[in-house]
Scaffold this active site. Structure first.
Site, short mmCIF file in Angstrom:
data_model
loop_
_atom_site.label_atom_id
_atom_site.label_comp_id
_atom_site.label_asym_id
_atom_site.label_seq_id
_atom_site.Cartn_x
_atom_site.Cartn_y
_atom_site.Cartn_z
CB SER A 100 -0.95 -0.05 1.20
OG SER A 100 -1.92 0.96 1.13
CG ASP A 239 -2.85 4.05 -1.44
OD1 ASP A 239 -3.50 3.90 -2.49
OD2 ASP A 239 -3.00 3.32 -0.44
CG ASP A 241 -2.90 -0.50 -2.45
OD1 ASP A 241 -2.96 0.65 -2.01
OD2 ASP A 241 -3.54 -1.45 -1.94
CG ASP A 243 -6.22 0.71 -0.87
OD1 ASP A 243 -5.43 1.68 -0.76
OD2 ASP A 243 -6.22 -0.25 -0.06
#
Length: 452
Positions: A100, A239, A241, A243
């Site tokens: 993340s 961010d 990733d 999400d």
């Protein structure tokens, strides 16, 4: 049962540690294959842009293959994209290789079930039990096969665009997009361009080592500067990733998850699509709760973490939730937090109402909030929180705040810290009470160490 490997959001840590290494990834893939592949079907694997993703992709694929399970490989793909593709390919599960918003030297593994939601606790426990068993490959004729999905990004781009009302475009809007040198670098700019926006992309040159480095939703200054320099209508920072996101208005001011939740909630309410209250967390600002209340919209709080928000939404068939950090779950269009989709909902509202982003957030007057972290050392947070001196300190603060604020003590889920959060309408009072409670906790810790 207590978890051995899985945390609240998969498995994450430093590359090369006892759980984030090729050998563990191989065993994890095999264990997941044994549990998830019982009834046939493939497992989908995606990753963000950090350099270790290549290594872990190969190891997971080998483990799944040894368990007799087919794999579908997407390459770099946002976490919500994997959730979506897992559903559309009717896969048994989806695995995301990502840490993340963490630096490149961390990595981890997130799992989605066939319906695009996080794996149930009992399934994670089954996988954990298999990890500790000796790895045994199926016979050669039963080994799994691997297939690369060449059009994965195009499929997800079309899905993102489909979350806007039919016929609506972003024509005339100028948007700066910060992709955090992460998994959205080849997704979000194209989504906005195809919808008609003029796009300036930054943080879109990943090299395996620069993910989240000085860019993205956790370090938005570069975006703020670029929005002002380009005289853009808005900025979007995702961010690593993809999400979660933070937005920026035309003045370069930050628009966080609470602000975006308000905009989307009002939009859904006006369209007759808001079912139930908005779901926030213990960290959701009191200002959002008060602003929603004025619009006859409730706020339900959960523990910190998007996992708990999703659980609450699913249990009650509600449609909207999120965190101040920018995890926004629009359950009427997606099963998980999706930064690109959430940004589109906000940009669409700007377009439909002909208003700037700062105008849409004016009703949310944030209350002062102070967070003090206390290093626990070897002491236990739960024991400290039950001490009479600590509970008395908290009770006194809550009595003084009355209806104008709240106190929260919360152990960190990843570090030996006890977090003291005080929120209220008076900034000086908030600071005084937070520090007073923190001092009382430190005093209690000292007394325990001295055996008093």
């Amino acid at each position: 049962m207590k978890r051995k490997y899985f945390g609240t959001d998969g498995i994450r840590g430093r590359v090369g540690s006892d759980r984030i290494n090729p050998e563990f990834a191989l065993k994890l893939g095999w264990a997941a294959g044994r549990v998830l592949g019982k009834d046939g079907g493939a497992v989908l694997i995606g990753k963000d842009t950090r350099i270790s993703g290549y290594m872990f992709e190969s190891a997971l694929e080998a483990g799944l293959t040894a368990a007799g399970v087919d794999t579908l490989l997407t390459g770099p793909m946002p976490t919500p994209g994997i959730a979506y593709l897992t559903r559309t390919f009717r896969a048994r599960a989806g695995i995301v290789i990502s840490a993340s918003h963490n630096p490149y030297y961390d990595n981890g593994f997130k799992f989605f079930s066939a319906d695009g939601n996080k794996l149930p606790d009992e399934v994670e426990l089954e996988i954990e039990a298999q990890i500790d068993e000796p790895l045994q490959s199926v016979p050669s004729e039963k080994l799994g096969k691997a297939t690369r999905i060449d059009d994965a990004s195009g499929r997800y781009i079309e899905f993102c665009k489909s979350t806007l009302p039919q016929g609506l475009t972003l024509q005339g809007m100028k948007v700066v997009v910060d992709c955090s040198n992460g998994a959205t670098y080849h997704i979000t700019p194209d989504v906005l361009r195809e919808l008609g926006a003029e796009v300036i992309a930054i943080g879109n040159q990943p090299d395996g080592l620069n993910i989240n480095a000085g860019v993205g939703s956790t370090e938005p200054q570069a975006l703020q500067d670029e929005v002002v320099a380009q005289q853009a209508d808005a900025g979007v920072a995702l961010d690593g990733d993809g999400d979660r996101l933070i937005m920026v208005n035309h003045k370069g001011e930050l628009v966080d998850g609470d602000d975006m939740l308000y905009i989307i909630a009002i939009s859904r309410q006006q369209q007759g699509r808001l079912h139930g209250p908005v779901v926030g967390t213990l960290m959701t600002n009191l200002g959002l709760e008060l602003a929603l209340r004025k619009q006859d919209i409730g706020l339900q709080r959960t523990n910190v973490g998007d996992r708990y928000i999703v659980q609450q939404l699913l249990a009650n068939d509600w449609c909207l939730g999120g965190e101040p950090s920018g995890h926004i779950i629009c359950r009427d269009v997606s099963t998980t937090g999706d930064g690109t989709v959430a940004a589109l909902q906000v940009l669409a509202e700007m377009q439909l109402r002909g208003k700037r982003l700062d105008e849409l957030t004016q009703a949310v007057e944030k209350c002062p909030q102070l967070l003090v972290n206390i290093d626990l050392g070897s002491q236990r947070a739960d024991e400290l929180m039950e001490l009479d001196s600590v509970t008395s300190s908290v009770a006194a603060a809550e009595k003084e705040l009355a209806e104008n604020g709240r106190v929260l003590l919360r152990p960190s889920g990843t570090e030996p810290l006890l977090r003291v959060m005080v929120e209220g309408t008076d900034g000086a009072q908030v600071e005084r009470l937070a520090n007073s409670i923190a001092d009382d906790i430190r005093s209690a810790m000292s007394q325990r160490q001295d055996g008093i």
